[in-house]
Design a protein around this motif. Structure first.
Motif, PDB file in Angstrom:
ATOM      1  N   THR A 108      23.633  40.157  62.150  1.00 27.22           N
ATOM      2  CA  THR A 108      22.210  40.504  62.049  1.00 27.22           C
ATOM      3  C   THR A 108      21.904  41.250  60.754  1.00 27.22           C
ATOM      4  N   ILE A 109      22.745  42.231  60.425  1.00 24.50           N
ATOM      5  CA  ILE A 109      22.538  43.002  59.190  1.00 24.50           C
ATOM      6  C   ILE A 109      22.668  42.103  57.966  1.00 24.50           C
ATOM      7  N   ALA A 110      23.715  41.287  57.937  1.00 18.45           N
ATOM      8  CA  ALA A 110      23.938  40.394  56.794  1.00 18.45           C
ATOM      9  C   ALA A 110      22.816  39.376  56.663  1.00 18.45           C
ATOM     10  N   HIS A 111      22.314  38.886  57.784  1.00 20.19           N
ATOM     11  CA  HIS A 111      21.226  37.904  57.764  1.00 20.19           C
ATOM     12  C   HIS A 111      19.947  38.537  57.230  1.00 20.19           C
ATOM     13  N   ASN A 112      19.647  39.757  57.672  1.00 21.65           N
ATOM     14  CA  ASN A 112      18.449  40.452  57.179  1.00 21.65           C
ATOM     15  C   ASN A 112      18.517  40.681  55.669  1.00 21.65           C
ATOM     16  N   GLU A 113      19.697  41.035  55.179  1.00 21.58           N
ATOM     17  CA  GLU A 113      19.861  41.240  53.742  1.00 21.58           C
ATOM     18  C   GLU A 113      19.708  39.922  52.984  1.00 21.58           C
ATOM     19  N   ALA A 114      20.182  38.835  53.576  1.00 21.69           N
ATOM     20  CA  ALA A 114      20.055  37.520  52.934  1.00 21.69           C
ATOM     21  C   ALA A 114      18.594  37.094  52.869  1.00 21.69           C
ATOM     22  N   ILE A 115      17.864  37.344  53.950  1.00 22.23           N
ATOM     23  CA  ILE A 115      16.434  37.030  53.964  1.00 22.23           C
ATOM     24  C   ILE A 115      15.708  37.813  52.872  1.00 22.23           C
ATOM     25  N   THR A 129      30.927  38.948  70.033  1.00 21.61           N
ATOM     26  CA  THR A 129      31.038  40.337  70.480  1.00 21.61           C
ATOM     27  C   THR A 129      29.848  41.122  69.939  1.00 21.61           C
ATOM     28  N   MET A 130      29.681  42.343  70.439  1.00 22.04           N
ATOM     29  CA  MET A 130      28.578  43.180  69.974  1.00 22.04           C
ATOM     30  C   MET A 130      28.730  43.509  68.489  1.00 22.04           C
ATOM     31  N   ASP A 131      29.963  43.748  68.052  1.00 24.22           N
ATOM     32  CA  ASP A 131      30.196  44.022  66.635  1.00 24.22           C
ATOM     33  C   ASP A 131      29.822  42.823  65.776  1.00 24.22           C
ATOM     34  N   PHE A 158      26.538  37.203  53.409  1.00 27.89           N
ATOM     35  CA  PHE A 158      26.160  36.558  54.669  1.00 27.89           C
ATOM     36  C   PHE A 158      27.032  35.335  54.926  1.00 27.89           C
ATOM     37  N   ARG A 159      27.242  34.537  53.898  1.00 27.39           N
ATOM     38  CA  ARG A 159      28.066  33.321  54.018  1.00 27.39           C
ATOM     39  C   ARG A 159      29.482  33.670  54.456  1.00 27.39           C
ATOM     40  N   LEU A 160      30.055  34.707  53.883  1.00 29.18           N
ATOM     41  CA  LEU A 160      31.420  35.107  54.216  1.00 29.18           C
ATOM     42  C   LEU A 160      31.519  35.635  55.645  1.00 29.18           C
ATOM     43  N   VAL A 161      30.480  36.317  56.095  1.00 29.79           N
ATOM     44  CA  VAL A 161      30.457  36.828  57.469  1.00 29.79           C
ATOM     45  C   VAL A 161      30.485  35.677  58.473  1.00 29.79           C
ATOM     46  N   ILE A 162      29.641  34.674  58.243  1.00 32.26           N
ATOM     47  CA  ILE A 162      29.592  33.540  59.171  1.00 32.26           C
ATOM     48  C   ILE A 162      30.909  32.783  59.158  1.00 32.26           C
ATOM     49  N   ASP A 163      31.503  32.640  57.982  1.00 32.75           N
ATOM     50  CA  ASP A 163      32.806  31.981  57.909  1.00 32.75           C
ATOM     51  C   ASP A 163      33.863  32.777  58.667  1.00 32.75           C
ATOM     52  N   ALA A 164      33.805  34.092  58.562  1.00 33.35           N
ATOM     53  CA  ALA A 164      34.801  34.940  59.225  1.00 33.35           C
ATOM     54  C   ALA A 164      34.756  34.820  60.741  1.00 33.35           C
ATOM     55  N   ILE A 165      33.560  34.636  61.304  1.00 33.90           N
ATOM     56  CA  ILE A 165      33.471  34.519  62.765  1.00 33.90           C
ATOM     57  C   ILE A 165      33.666  33.084  63.248  1.00 33.90           C
ATOM     58  N   LYS A 185      18.567  28.917  42.679  1.00 36.02           N
ATOM     59  CA  LYS A 185      17.304  29.653  42.574  1.00 36.02           C
ATOM     60  C   LYS A 185      16.169  28.983  43.344  1.00 36.02           C
ATOM     61  N   ARG A 186      16.519  28.236  44.359  1.00 38.01           N
ATOM     62  CA  ARG A 186      15.523  27.641  45.253  1.00 38.01           C
ATOM     63  C   ARG A 186      15.356  28.576  46.451  1.00 38.01           C
ATOM     64  N   TYR A 187      14.784  29.720  46.179  1.00 35.89           N
ATOM     65  CA  TYR A 187      14.729  30.796  47.163  1.00 35.89           C
ATOM     66  C   TYR A 187      13.867  30.449  48.383  1.00 35.89           C
ATOM     67  N   GLY A 188      12.775  29.726  48.149  1.00 36.21           N
ATOM     68  CA  GLY A 188      11.927  29.343  49.274  1.00 36.21           C
ATOM     69  C   GLY A 188      12.666  28.442  50.242  1.00 36.21           C
ATOM     70  N   ASP A 189      13.404  27.464  49.708  1.00 37.49           N
ATOM     71  CA  ASP A 189      14.183  26.565  50.565  1.00 37.49           C
ATOM     72  C   ASP A 189      15.311  27.315  51.267  1.00 37.49           C
ATOM     73  N   ALA A 190      15.925  28.248  50.539  1.00 34.42           N
ATOM     74  CA  ALA A 190      16.999  29.037  51.140  1.00 34.42           C
ATOM     75  C   ALA A 190      16.466  29.863  52.310  1.00 34.42           C
ATOM     76  N   LYS A 191      15.264  30.405  52.160  1.00 32.85           N
ATOM     77  CA  LYS A 191      14.655  31.194  53.227  1.00 32.85           C
ATOM     78  C   LYS A 191      14.418  30.325  54.474  1.00 32.85           C
ATOM     79  N   LYS A 192      13.983  29.101  54.267  1.00 36.28           N
ATOM     80  CA  LYS A 192      13.756  28.199  55.406  1.00 36.28           C
ATOM     81  C   LYS A 192      15.062  27.919  56.153  1.00 36.28           C
ATOM     82  N   ILE A 193      16.141  27.735  55.394  1.00 32.50           N
ATOM     83  CA  ILE A 193      17.442  27.493  56.017  1.00 32.50           C
ATOM     84  C   ILE A 193      17.896  28.721  56.806  1.00 32.50           C
ATOM     85  N   LEU A 194      17.662  29.894  56.237  1.00 31.73           N
ATOM     86  CA  LEU A 194      18.044  31.134  56.934  1.00 31.73           C
ATOM     87  C   LEU A 194      17.228  31.332  58.208  1.00 31.73           C
TER      88      LEU A 194
END
Length: 261
Positions: free
Chosen positions: A81-88, A73-75, A108-115, A46-55
């Motif tokens: 981008t979509i996952a990052h915006n939702e995380a923010i 790739t474009m996909d 978002f975490r799972l997306v980055i791991d997948a790529i 629940k350290r949302y401010g710190d999480a936002k800085k990391i994002l």
């Protein structure tokens, strides 16, 4: 002789060890992966401010990597981008439920791991909870329990939403679209699932499709590693036995020579 034999065995075992990279520095994609994980851990705390800085730091790093290396790739760019915006949004929307915040940053975490990985993507670890919840969906539907069916279906859809974009990155387009269409159909016509026999059959088909995706991905990851172990171990045995056989031949030859003198 024994010391030389051990040298041969040790050299063979070294072939199994991963070759150290000349460049010990963490790769850019690994750095992005680490940032996404840190953002998730902070969100869980629940350290949302710190999480936002990391994002935000992730965004800067991702833009730099995209421009310099052009490795995505474009996909992948669109999904990240979509996952990052939702995380923010999850770290800044104070009215959002804490569980929903975690779900969005987890996505978002799972997306980055997948790529960033070609083996054992984290989203596959969701197999057990997803299939367990789906069992509840199926049981409630077969029993005609509407309240239980809606509750368990909503839980299933929430979990599916978390792995949806990362699954899309690792599963073939045709297969993913087929699965996604079937899930959307069951969600849209959820009332019919309880009343129509054909609709209830869709649940069994969906369960089979889900299980098949998890099983196939696991098989694709395991088999190459297994073959590598078999080939490498076999090579060591062959080298060792060849050396022992050669030494035995030399020793026998020397003994024959000594007898003839």
């Amino acid at each position: 002789m024994k010391s030389k034999l051990w040298i041969v065995i040790i050299l063979g075992l070294l072939l199994l060890s991963p070759i150290a990279s000349a460049n010990e520095e963490t790769s850019p994609i690994d750095q992005l992966n680490a940032l996404s994980d840190e953002a998730l851990q902070l969100t869980k705390s629940k350290r949302y401010g710190d999480a936002k800085k990391i994002l935000e730091a992730f965004s800067d790093k991702f833009s730099s990597v995209t421009v310099k290396e052009n490795t995505f790739t474009m996909d992948e760019l669109r999904i990240v981008t979509i996952a990052h915006n939702e995380a923010i949004e999850a770290t800044t929307n104070v009215s959002m439920n804490p569980d929903e915040r975690i779900n969005r940053v987890t996505k978002f975490r799972l997306v980055i791991d997948a790529i960033s990985t070609t083996k054992h993507p984290l989203w596959t670890k969701m197999e057990e909870p997803i299939l367990a919840v789906f069992d509840e969906v199926k049981e409630a539907a077969f029993n005609g329990n509407q309240d239980a069916f809606y509750t368990s279906l909503n839980s299933f859809l929430s979990l599916y939403e978390v792995i949806n974009p990362s699954m899309k990155l690792d599963v073939s387009t045709e297969r993913f679209q087929k699965l996604d269409t079937r899930i959307n159909y069951i969600n849209h016509y959820r009332q019919d699932v309880l009343s129509k026999q054909n609709s209830m059959k869709e649940l069994l088909i969906l369960e089979n499709d889900l299980q098949s995706i998890f099983d196939d991905l696991e098989a694709d990851e395991t088999e190459p590693s297994l073959w590598w172990v078999i080939i490498s171990t076999g090579s060591i045995i062959i080298v060792t036995l060849s050396y022992v056989g050669w030494r035995k031949y030399v020793g026998e030859k020397e003994r024959r020579k000594n007898r003839s003198i």
